[in-house]
Enzyme design. Structure first.
Site, mmCIF file in Angstrom:
data_model
loop_
_atom_site.group_PDB
_atom_site.id
_atom_site.type_symbol
_atom_site.label_atom_id
_atom_site.label_comp_id
_atom_site.label_asym_id
_atom_site.label_seq_id
_atom_site.Cartn_x
_atom_site.Cartn_y
_atom_site.Cartn_z
ATOM 1 N N HIS A 1 16.561 11.945 2.956
ATOM 2 C CA HIS A 1 16.028 11.961 1.587
ATOM 3 C C HIS A 1 15.160 13.182 1.298
ATOM 4 C CE1 HIS A 1 16.985 7.706 0.477
ATOM 5 N NE2 HIS A 1 16.947 7.531 1.785
ATOM 6 N N HIS B 1 22.664 4.628 9.788
ATOM 7 C CA HIS B 1 22.338 3.203 9.656
ATOM 8 C C HIS B 1 23.056 2.616 8.455
ATOM 9 C CE1 HIS B 1 19.427 5.054 6.948
ATOM 10 N NE2 HIS B 1 18.995 3.878 6.522
ATOM 11 N N HIS C 1 12.998 1.827 11.352
ATOM 12 C CA HIS C 1 13.362 1.658 9.939
ATOM 13 C C HIS C 1 14.353 0.495 9.837
ATOM 14 C CE1 HIS C 1 14.445 2.627 5.828
ATOM 15 N NE2 HIS C 1 15.688 2.874 6.163
ATOM 16 N N ASP D 1 22.724 3.505 0.698
ATOM 17 C CA ASP D 1 22.578 4.925 0.343
ATOM 18 C C ASP D 1 22.928 5.862 1.506
ATOM 19 O OD1 ASP D 1 20.165 3.879 1.510
ATOM 20 O OD2 ASP D 1 19.111 5.697 0.908
ATOM 21 N N HIS D 2 23.486 5.295 2.576
ATOM 22 C CA HIS D 2 23.945 6.123 3.707
ATOM 23 C C HIS D 2 25.405 5.857 4.073
ATOM 24 C CE1 HIS D 2 19.795 7.535 4.669
ATOM 25 N NE2 HIS D 2 19.552 6.479 3.915
ATOM 26 N N ASP E 1 16.918 7.964 8.241
ATOM 27 C CA ASP E 1 15.653 7.540 7.624
ATOM 28 C C ASP E 1 14.593 7.255 8.697
ATOM 29 O OD1 ASP E 1 16.883 7.762 5.201
ATOM 30 O OD2 ASP E 1 16.827 5.625 4.705
ATOM 31 N N HIS F 1 22.290 1.115 5.587
ATOM 32 C CA HIS F 1 21.861 1.036 4.179
ATOM 33 C C HIS F 1 22.875 1.696 3.239
ATOM 34 C CE1 HIS F 1 17.388 0.311 5.339
ATOM 35 N NE2 HIS F 1 18.075 -0.810 5.243
HETATM 36 FE FE FE Z 1 17.853 5.860 2.835
HETATM 37 ZN ZN ZN Z 2 17.498 3.493 4.930
#
Ligand code: FE
Ligand code: ZN
Length: 257
Positions: free
Chosen positions: A175, A54, A113, A58-59, A137, A56
């Site tokens: 995570h 996805h 999410h 942090d990905h 996530d 975001h």
């Molecule tokens: Fe994340």
């Molecule tokens: Zn995420």
């Protein structure tokens, strides 16, 4: 296909898939490029694919820099994420496949999410192999992602698809949230002895800064409250017999936990 887990940012994991025969690699959810590039150099492998779950940061934060070093790498993500994932050229939907190291990864559409999230599932191709699920996530060890762009009903359907996979499937999630997730799980499902055992193991592992990923889907089915919306103890806690309401109640509680 060998899988190497790399920590990133504060609590993210990125996964480098390595094919030692062809000397190629793919990476799932590169939050940062640097550790990935370093590992690729150690392996002497060429990056051929970036698999994003996805949009975001942090990905996908490492996408651009990885593409600069490996311009031929193909960048995959969900079709609904069009315009949100840097460098994305491949737009995947439920039922699509990606291929790496002679393994076929099935794309599972898992909104909740985010509205566009996908998971990658590589079924075993021989009895010696396990299935590998990259759940982003959506499904965490002991928990699930927050509902940022989707509804409880969507998330129940998405998690339901993942729950249908075989028990020995390894779960590689986005995570290291396991200990906190299990603390919450125990607060709503305190009589679950599998959960009590798992909590003790995870607490021990985290005390030694060990990773708790990969998890195993069979353990998730027995201990993760967000896969257990039919469980009577959880339905009682949620004061409902309805799976979506039970899930939604637990998700709301976890948000405030
Ligand atoms: Fe994340
Ligand atoms: Zn995420």
């Amino acid at each position: 296909m060998q899988i190497k887990r790399l920590p990133a940012l504060s609590d993210n994991y990125m996964y480098v898939l390595h094919d030692p025969q062809r000397q190629t690699a793919a990476v799932v959810d590169p939050a940062e490029a640097k550790p990935v590039l370093q590992l690729l150099e150690e392996l002497g492998a060429e990056l051929v694919a970036i698999l994003n779950t996805h949009h975001h940061f942090d990905h996908v934060g490492g996408n651009r820099q990885l593409k600069e070093s490996f311009p031929d790498a193909r960048v995959y993500g969900g079709v609904e994420d069009k315009g949100r994932i840097p460098e994305q050229k491949e737009f995947l939907q439920e039922g699509d496949h990606v291929e790496f190291a002679g393994r076929v990864g099935k794309v599972i559409f898992t909104p909740g999410h985010t509205r566009a999230q996908i998971a990658y599932y590589f079924p075993p191709e021989s009895p010696e192999e396990t299935g590998e699920l990259f759940s982003g996530d959506t499904l965490f060890a002991g928990g699930c992602g927050r509902l940022l762009e989707g509804t409880a009903a969507q998330m129940v359907e998405s998690l339901g698809k993942l729950r249908d996979l075989p028990d020995n499937t390894r779960v590689w999630c986005g995570h290291e949230y396991t200990l906190k997730n299990l603390k919450f799980a125990l607060s709503v499902d305190s009589q679950n002895s599998d959960l009590q055992t798992r909590y003790a193991e995870v607490e021990q592992a985290r005390r030694h800064q060990e990773a708790t990923i990969p998890s195993q889907l069979g353990i998730e089915k027995r201990t993760n409250p967000f896969l257990r919306w039919e469980d009577s103890a959880l339905q009682t806690a949620a004061n409902s017999k309805d799976p979506v309401q039970t899930f939604g109640y637990l998700r709301g509680m976890k948000d405030r936990f």
